[in-house]
Scaffold this motif. Structure first.
Motif, PDB file in Angstrom:
ATOM      1  N   ILE A   1      16.566   1.561  14.113  1.00  0.00           N
ATOM      2  CA  ILE A   1      17.737   1.230  14.940  1.00  0.00           C
ATOM      3  C   ILE A   1      17.282   0.377  16.106  1.00  0.00           C
ATOM      4  O   ILE A   1      16.297   0.706  16.770  1.00  0.00           O
ATOM      5  N   THR A   2      17.956  -0.723  16.330  1.00  0.00           N
ATOM      6  CA  THR A   2      17.702  -1.469  17.558  1.00  0.00           C
ATOM      7  C   THR A   2      19.019  -1.613  18.292  1.00  0.00           C
ATOM      8  O   THR A   2      20.011  -2.078  17.745  1.00  0.00           O
ATOM      9  N   ASN A   3      19.002  -1.189  19.545  1.00  0.00           N
ATOM     10  CA  ASN A   3      20.207  -1.254  20.378  1.00  0.00           C
ATOM     11  C   ASN A   3      19.823  -1.986  21.659  1.00  0.00           C
ATOM     12  O   ASN A   3      18.638  -2.207  21.923  1.00  0.00           O
ATOM     13  N   ASN A   4      20.806  -2.340  22.477  1.00  0.00           N
ATOM     14  CA  ASN A   4      20.520  -3.077  23.708  1.00  0.00           C
ATOM     15  C   ASN A   4      19.611  -4.258  23.414  1.00  0.00           C
ATOM     16  O   ASN A   4      19.961  -5.101  22.605  1.00  0.00           O
ATOM     17  N   TYR A   5      18.410  -4.287  24.052  1.00  0.00           N
ATOM     18  CA  TYR A   5      17.501  -5.417  23.801  1.00  0.00           C
ATOM     19  C   TYR A   5      16.291  -5.013  22.967  1.00  0.00           C
ATOM     20  O   TYR A   5      15.267  -5.676  22.988  1.00  0.00           O
ATOM     21  N   GLN A   6      16.404  -3.925  22.243  1.00  0.00           N
ATOM     22  CA  GLN A   6      15.279  -3.497  21.407  1.00  0.00           C
ATOM     23  C   GLN A   6      15.013  -4.486  20.286  1.00  0.00           C
ATOM     24  O   GLN A   6      15.935  -5.115  19.765  1.00  0.00           O
ATOM     25  N   GLN A   7      13.735  -4.593  19.914  1.00  0.00           N
ATOM     26  CA  GLN A   7      13.377  -5.450  18.795  1.00  0.00           C
ATOM     27  C   GLN A   7      12.505  -4.645  17.834  1.00  0.00           C
ATOM     28  O   GLN A   7      11.616  -3.926  18.262  1.00  0.00           O
ATOM     29  N   ALA A   8      12.771  -4.799  16.558  1.00  0.00           N
ATOM     30  CA  ALA A   8      11.930  -4.126  15.568  1.00  0.00           C
ATOM     31  C   ALA A   8      11.572  -5.120  14.472  1.00  0.00           C
ATOM     32  O   ALA A   8      12.441  -5.836  13.965  1.00  0.00           O
ATOM     33  N   ASP A   9      10.286  -5.214  14.191  1.00  0.00           N
ATOM     34  CA  ASP A   9       9.830  -5.985  13.037  1.00  0.00           C
ATOM     35  C   ASP A   9       9.020  -4.978  12.247  1.00  0.00           C
ATOM     36  O   ASP A   9       7.910  -4.622  12.625  1.00  0.00           O
ATOM     37  N   THR A  10       9.629  -4.448  11.208  1.00  0.00           N
ATOM     38  CA  THR A  10       8.966  -3.353  10.506  1.00  0.00           C
ATOM     39  C   THR A  10       9.235  -3.448   9.014  1.00  0.00           C
ATOM     40  O   THR A  10      10.184  -4.116   8.596  1.00  0.00           O
ATOM     41  N   GLY A  11       8.372  -2.815   8.253  1.00  0.00           N
ATOM     42  CA  GLY A  11       8.499  -2.860   6.804  1.00  0.00           C
ATOM     43  C   GLY A  11       7.266  -2.229   6.201  1.00  0.00           C
ATOM     44  O   GLY A  11       6.689  -1.317   6.797  1.00  0.00           O
ATOM     45  N   THR A  12       6.843  -2.723   5.074  1.00  0.00           N
ATOM     46  CA  THR A  12       5.716  -2.088   4.402  1.00  0.00           C
ATOM     47  C   THR A  12       4.975  -3.100   3.554  1.00  0.00           C
ATOM     48  O   THR A  12       5.475  -4.202   3.296  1.00  0.00           O
ATOM     49  N   LYS A  13       3.766  -2.712   3.142  1.00  0.00           N
ATOM     50  CA  LYS A  13       3.050  -3.507   2.151  1.00  0.00           C
ATOM     51  C   LYS A  13       2.635  -2.573   1.029  1.00  0.00           C
ATOM     52  O   LYS A  13       2.101  -1.496   1.291  1.00  0.00           O
ATOM     53  N   MET A  14       2.933  -2.962  -0.164  1.00  0.00           N
ATOM     54  CA  MET A  14       2.530  -2.168  -1.319  1.00  0.00           C
ATOM     55  C   MET A  14       1.552  -3.007  -2.136  1.00  0.00           C
ATOM     56  O   MET A  14       1.925  -4.067  -2.662  1.00  0.00           O
ATOM     57  N   PHE A  15       0.306  -2.547  -2.204  1.00  0.00           N
ATOM     58  CA  PHE A  15      -0.711  -3.269  -2.975  1.00  0.00           C
ATOM     59  C   PHE A  15      -0.919  -2.545  -4.299  1.00  0.00           C
ATOM     60  O   PHE A  15      -1.489  -1.441  -4.319  1.00  0.00           O
ATOM     61  N   HIS A  16      -0.449  -3.144  -5.353  1.00  0.00           N
ATOM     62  CA  HIS A  16      -0.610  -2.519  -6.673  1.00  0.00           C
ATOM     63  C   HIS A  16      -1.915  -3.019  -7.277  1.00  0.00           C
ATOM     64  O   HIS A  16      -2.031  -4.190  -7.623  1.00  0.00           O
ATOM     65  N   ILE A  17      -2.879  -2.109  -7.393  1.00  0.00           N
ATOM     66  CA  ILE A  17      -4.175  -2.498  -7.953  1.00  0.00           C
ATOM     67  C   ILE A  17      -4.365  -1.840  -9.323  1.00  0.00           C
ATOM     68  O   ILE A  17      -4.704  -2.487 -10.294  1.00  0.00           O
ATOM     69  N   GLY A  18      -4.128  -0.538  -9.389  1.00  0.00           N
ATOM     70  CA  GLY A  18      -4.323   0.199 -10.637  1.00  0.00           C
ATOM     71  C   GLY A  18      -3.173   0.011 -11.612  1.00  0.00           C
ATOM     72  O   GLY A  18      -2.065  -0.358 -11.219  1.00  0.00           O
ATOM     73  N   PRO A  19      -3.445   0.307 -12.895  1.00  0.00           N
ATOM     74  CA  PRO A  19      -2.389   0.193 -13.896  1.00  0.00           C
ATOM     75  C   PRO A  19      -1.280   1.226 -13.685  1.00  0.00           C
ATOM     76  O   PRO A  19      -1.529   2.311 -13.181  1.00  0.00           O
ATOM     77  N   ARG A  20      -0.073   0.830 -14.070  1.00  0.00           N
ATOM     78  CA  ARG A  20       1.119   1.688 -14.017  1.00  0.00           C
ATOM     79  C   ARG A  20       1.387   2.272 -12.633  1.00  0.00           C
ATOM     80  O   ARG A  20       1.940   3.355 -12.500  1.00  0.00           O
ATOM     81  N   THR A  21       0.953   1.583 -11.613  1.00  0.00           N
ATOM     82  CA  THR A  21       1.262   2.053 -10.269  1.00  0.00           C
ATOM     83  C   THR A  21       2.726   1.740  -9.969  1.00  0.00           C
ATOM     84  O   THR A  21       3.288   0.790 -10.499  1.00  0.00           O
ATOM     85  N   LYS A  22       3.297   2.563  -9.120  1.00  0.00           N
ATOM     86  CA  LYS A  22       4.734   2.470  -8.907  1.00  0.00           C
ATOM     87  C   LYS A  22       5.041   2.531  -7.416  1.00  0.00           C
ATOM     88  O   LYS A  22       4.445   3.341  -6.697  1.00  0.00           O
ATOM     89  N   SER A  23       5.935   1.699  -6.947  1.00  0.00           N
ATOM     90  CA  SER A  23       6.317   1.815  -5.537  1.00  0.00           C
ATOM     91  C   SER A  23       7.822   1.682  -5.363  1.00  0.00           C
ATOM     92  O   SER A  23       8.493   0.984  -6.117  1.00  0.00           O
ATOM     93  N   THR A  24       8.319   2.387  -4.352  1.00  0.00           N
ATOM     94  CA  THR A  24       9.742   2.352  -4.017  1.00  0.00           C
ATOM     95  C   THR A  24       9.865   2.060  -2.523  1.00  0.00           C
ATOM     96  O   THR A  24       9.187   2.690  -1.721  1.00  0.00           O
ATOM     97  N   ILE A  25      10.707   1.125  -2.187  1.00  0.00           N
ATOM     98  CA  ILE A  25      10.923   0.785  -0.781  1.00  0.00           C
ATOM     99  C   ILE A  25      12.419   0.860  -0.499  1.00  0.00           C
ATOM    100  O   ILE A  25      13.204   0.198  -1.172  1.00  0.00           O
TER     101      ILE A  25
END
Ligand SMILES: Nc1ncnc2c1ncn2[C@@H]1O[C@H](COP(=O)(O)OP(=O)(O)OP(=O)(O)O)[C@@H](O)[C@H]1O
Ligand SMILES: [Mg+2]
Lengths: 248, 498
Positions: B351-375
Motif C-alpha cells: 500500500i502506498t498512501n500520501n507520498y509513499q513510494q514502493a518499488d517491490t516484487g520478486t525474482k524467481m530463478f528457475h535452475i532445477g528441473p520441474r521447478t515451480k513458482s507462483t507470484i
C-alpha cells in the motif's frame, strides 16, 4: 411513513425528477410502475443518497425525519433499504463477511449489540432456508458469479437480515423464474406488518398478484401522473402507458 | 460531499494520528560515533565480541561497498543519503543479550507491551491494540525475538524450542554459540557484494534473528522477530539467517515499527533462507515502518535484500509480505530454485498512501528441473502514492518443465497516485511455461454506494473492498496475524476516524 413532497433532482445538470409527490404510510406497500427511463431508479437513488444525484428542490422524510440531509449509511441505519436493480459485485469479499458487517453496522446504528460469528451464522442459515438459497452462497464473493436470479435473491436475503422499516425494491422481479418469483414474494410478504412499508418498482403486473399493493403509482417523465388501487396495474397491463399519458 | 471525493480526501488526510506506533521510548542509549569507516566496522565487531573471521568478512564487505554506487534504477525518488551522517550502532545501555526477562530494562518491556508484542512466554500474541474480535483462547503461542535498534533484547521460548533441537536466537548470539553454522551459511545466499545495500549491511549489521531447524523437525510454533527502530539519526541493519534442514518445516514472521520523526531513517536489512531436501520455509512480513506524514516528511527508507535458496529437491520457500509502512520500500524477496521440483512463492500486498513510494516484487530463478513458482502481487495506491511491481522470472536451460504463474493487480484510489508493472521474463528452456496476468482497477463508486446503503461507513467500505482485493495474499498469512494485517490495511487507508 415515507413522505415525498415536490422532489426535483438532476444528474449531470439534467433534470430527471420533476416534482414528485408521494406518501407511503407505515404498514403499506405501494407499487411504482412506469416506462423505461421515466426516473424510477433515479427516485430510489435520490432517496438512498447516491453520489451524483443532486436534489434541487422539495423534501423527503422518513417518520418525520429529513433523510435528504443524511449520509447513505445514516439513511440505512434509519431503516431505509434499497434492493438494487443491478446488485453490485464485490470481488474477494465473502458474502458472509459482507452480510455480517452490514448487519452489525445497522445494529450498532440502532444501539443494539453486535452479533458474533456463530450467532450470525445461525440467523443467516435460517433466513437462507426460507429463501431456498443454497448455503454455499455464503462462502462466495458478494454477487460474484451469481446468476441474475441469485443476485436478486441475495438482495432479499439482505433485506430479511437487516429488517428495514422502509424497503425500496427496484425491479427485484426482473430475471426471476416463476418459482423464484414466488419465493421472493413470500420473503417480502413475510416482512409485511404494521412497522414495515415498501415501495415496489416493477414493470410486471404479475408480481403484484403475489405482493398485492395498497396503492399503485404511475411515474412518467419524472412525475407521478396517476395513482390508484391494485386495479390500476391491471389497466396498465391491458392498455399500456399511452392511455394514461393521454388521460393525464 | 460526493462519496468518491470524500474517500480521496479521507485517504489523503491520513496523518500521524493514525500511526499508533509512533511513540519514542526514553531510555539511556549507547551510540557509535556518527559516520562510516573501517573503525566503525571494527567498533561494531568488537562490541559484539566477534571472532576474527567475521571481522574480516565485514571488512571485505566494506571495501566492496566503497567501490559501489547506490542503485537508481528503481522508480523511487529521494534526495541523496549522507551515509556519514548516521550512527551505525545504537543500543540500550543495559548489558547486551540479557538472559532472562527480569533482566530486561522495564522501559523496554513497557515499549513492547505498548506495541502489543508479547515477550512473556505464557502470553500469546494479542495483536496490535484491540485487534480483537477474535477470541484469545485457542491461539497458538508465538516465539518472539525482539530487536531494539541495534540489538536483540529478548527471545522467548528458546528452551522449549531447544528440546526439539531448534535454534532460535539473535544472530549475535548465534555467532558466539553456533559459529560453525553461521560461518557455513552466512553470505551464501546473498553474497557480501551482491548489491550496494547488501554490502552496506554486511559491513555494519548489528543484530537480527537466527533460526536452525534440524532434519525432519516441524517447528511446533510460529517464530517471529519484531524490529523496532527507536533512536534518532540511526540506521537499522539487521541480518536474518534461517536454515531449514532436510524434511523440516518452519513458519516465521517479522514485524516492524518506528517512531514518527521528520528525518528519514535508513533500514537496510538482509535476509537469507536456506531450504534443504523436502524442507519448507514460510516467511511472512507485516511491514509497518513509519511512512512519513501527509506531506511526505520523514519516514523510513526500507532498502532490503531478501533471498531464499531452495537447495534441496522438493524444497519450498514461500514469501508473504504486507507492506503498509515506510516512506520508500525497495525490496524483492527472491527464490533460487536449485533443487529439482522445488517451489518458490511470492504473495505481496503493498500500500502506498500520501507520498509513499514502493518499488517491490520478486525474482524467481528457475535452475532445477520441474521447478515451480507462483507470484501474486496486489498493489494499492492512494493519495500521491507510487506503487511499482518489478519482477524477474528467469528460467535456465536445464529447468526442464519449469512453470511460473504471475498475477499483478493494481488498485487505484483517487487520481493523483500511480501504479506501474515491470515484469521481466527470461526463458531459456523450451519446455518451460510462463504465464503473466495483470489488471489495474479503481474502487468503483457503485461498490462504495452499495456498501454504504447497507450501513457501512465510507472507511469501512473502503477497508472491506481493499481487503477483498488482497484476499488471495492475506489468506497466506498465519492465522494469528491475518486479523492484524486486515486492520492495518484499513488503518493505512483511513483518516483518523473519530
Ligand atoms: N449519468 C446520467 N447522465 C444523464 N442521464 C442519466 C444518467 N443516469 C441516468 N440518466 C437518465 O435518467 C433517466 C431516468 O433513468 P432511470 O434509471 O431512473 O429510469 P428507470 O425508470 O429506472 O428505467 P428502467 O425501467 O429502464 O429501469 C433516463 O433517461 C436515463 O438515461
Ligand atoms: Mg430502473
Amino acid at each position: 411513513m415515507l413522505r415525498i413532497e415536490g422532489l426535483t433532482a438532476e444528474i449531470d445538470g439534467k433534470e430527471i425528477l420533476k416534482g414528485i409527490d408521494l406518501e407511503v404510510p407505515t404498514g403499506e406497500v405501494h407499487a411504482i410502475m412506469g416506462p423505461n427511463g421515466s426516473g424510477k431508479s433515479t427516485l430510489s437513488y435520490v432517496l438512498s443518497g447516491r453520489e451524483g444525484y443532486e436534489v434541487t428542490g422539495g423534501s423527503a422524510t422518513l417518520d418525520g425525519v429529513d433523510i435528504l440531509a443524511m449520509e447513505p449509511e445514516e439513511r440505512a441505519a434509519a431503516g431505509l433499504f434499497l434492493a438494487f436493480q443491478y446488485p453490485v459485485e464485490l470481488p474477494g469479499v465473502g458474502n458472509v463477511t459482507f452480510l455480517r458487517t452490514a448487519l452489525n453496522a445497522i445494529r450498532k446504528g440502532r444501539g443494539e449489540s453486535e452479533l458474533d460469528a456463530m450467532q450470525f451464522l445461525k440467523l443467516a442459515r435460517e433466513r437462507m432456508k426460507a429463501l431456498s438459497m443454497p448455503e454455499d452462497m455464503l462462502k462466495r464473493g458478494v454477487n460474484v458469479g451469481f446468476s441474475g436470479g441469485e443476485k436478486k435473491r441475495n438482495e432479499i436475503l439482505q433485506m430479511a437480515l437487516l429488517q428495514p422499516s422502509m424497503a425500496i425494491l427496484d425491479e427485484t422481479d426482473s430475471g426471476l423464474d416463476i418459482d423464484a418469483l414466488k419465493i421472493v414474494s413470500d420473503g417480502v410478504n413475510a416482512m409485511r406488518g404494521p412497522n414495515f412499508s415498501a415501495l415496489v418498482i416493477t414493470h410486471y403486473q404479475r408480481l403484484l398478484d403475489y405482493i398485492v399493493p395498497d396503492r399503485v403509482h404511475v411515474l412518467m417523465q419524472g412525475r407521478i401522473v396517476k395513482s390508484g388501487g391494485p386495479e390500476l396495474a391491471q389497466e396498465l397491463e391491458a392498455q399500456g402507458y399511452g392511455a394514461v399519458q393521454n388521460a393525464a | 460531499m460526493p462519496a468518491v471525493t470524500e474517500t480521496i480526501e479521507t485517504v489523503q488526510s491520513v496523518t500521524e494520528s493514525t500511526y499508533k506506533w509512533g511513540f519514542e521510548t526514553d531510555i539511556e542509549m549507547e551510540f557509535a560515533p556518527k559516520g562510516l569507516n573501517e573503525d566503525i566496522v571494527r567498533f561494531i565487531s568488537a562490541k559484539k565480541n566477534e571472532p576474527e573471521w567475521l571481522l574480516e568478512w565485514r571488512l571485505r564487505a566494506f571495501s566492496a561497498w566503497k567501490a559501489m554506487v547506490e542503485p537508481r534504477w528503481a522508480a523511487v525518488k529521494y534526495p541523496p543519503i549522507d551515509y556519514q551522517d548516521a550512527h551505525y550502532y545504537a543500543a540500550p545501555k543495559t548489558k547486551v543479550g540479557p538472559k532472562s526477562l527480569d533482566e530486561v530494562d522495564p522501559e523496554l518491556l513497557k515499549t513492547y507491551a505498548k506495541l502489543g508484542i508479547p515477550l512473556r512466554e505464557q502470553e500469546i500474541l494479542a495483536g496490535v491494540e484491540g485487534a480483537g474480535s477474535v477470541p484469545a483462547e485457542g491461539r497458538m503461542p508465538v516465539a518472539v525475538d525482539a530487536v531494539f535498534d541495534s540489538v536483540s533484547v529478548a527471545t522467548s521460548y528458546k528452551e522449549r524450542l531447544g528440546k526439539e533441537g531448534i535454534i532460535f536466537c539473535s544472530i549475535s548470539e548465534a555467532v558466539q554459540e553456533h559459529p560453525e553454522l553461521v560461518r557455513k551459511y552466512l553470505g551464501t545466499v546473498v553474497p557480501q557484494g551482491d548489491n550496494f545495500f547488501a554490502a552496506l549491511n554486511s559491513a555494519v549489521f548489528t543484530d537480527g534473528s537466527f533460526v536452525y531447524i534440524p532434519k525432519g523437525v516441524r517447528c511446533p510454533m510460529e517464530l517471529s522477530t519484531y524490529f523496532r527502530i527507536n533512536a534518532k539519526s540511526t540506521g537499522q541493519f539487521e541480518r536474518t539467517l534461517i536454515i531449514a534442514d532436510a524434511g523440516s518445516h518452519v513458519s516465521y514472521l517479522e514485524g516492524c515499527t518506528a517512531p514518527m520523526r521528520d528525518e528519514n531513517q535508513l533500514h537496510a536489512a538482509v535476509v537469507e533462507l536456506v531450504a534443504m531436501d523436502d524442507a519448507t520455509i514460510k516467511y511472512s512480513t507485516v511491514q509497518n515502518w513509519y511512512p512519513g506524514d501527509a506531506e511526505g516528511k520523514g519516514g523510513i527508507y526500507n532498502f532490503v535484500t531478501k533471498r531464499g535458496a531452495c537447495r534441496g529437491a522438493r524444497s519450498k520457500i514461500s514469501w508473504t509480505q504486507v507492506e503498509t509502512g515506510s516512506a520508500i520500500t525497495w525490496k524483492y524477496p527472491s527464490c533460487i530454485l536449485q533443487g529439482e521440483d522445488s517451489v518458490g512463492e511470492f504473495y505481496s500486498v503493498a500500500i502506498t498512501n500520501n507520498y509513499q513510494q514502493a518499488d517491490t516484487g520478486t525474482k524467481m530463478f528457475h535452475i532445477g528441473p520441474r521447478t515451480k513458482s507462483t507470484i501474486v502481487s496486489k498493489g494499492i495506491s492512494a493519495g500521491h502514492g507510487q506503487n511499482t511491481y518489478r519482477g524477474l522470472v528467469r528460467i535456465g536451460a536445464k529447468a526442464k518443465g519449469a512453470r511460473n504463474f504471475t498475477q499483478c493487480d493494481s488498485l487505484l484510489i483517487g487520481d493523483l497516485c500511480g501504479a506501474h508493472t515491470v515484469p521481466y521474463i527470461e526463458n531459456r528452456c523450451v519446455s518451460a511455461k510462463v504465464e503473466h496476468e495483470a489488471t489495474t482497477s479503481r474502487i468503483a463508486e457503485d461498490q462504495l454506494f452499495y456498501c454504504r446503503q447497507r450501513g457501512l461507513t465510507q472507511e469501512e467500505a473502503v477497508g472491506l473492498i481493499v481487503n477483498g482485493f488482497c484476499r488471495e495474499v492475506l489468506k497466506e498469512l498465519p492465522m494469528e496475524f491475518a486479523v492484524e494485517a486486515q486492520k492495518l490495511l484499513q488503518i493505512s487507508l483511513e483518516g483518523s476516524v473519530g
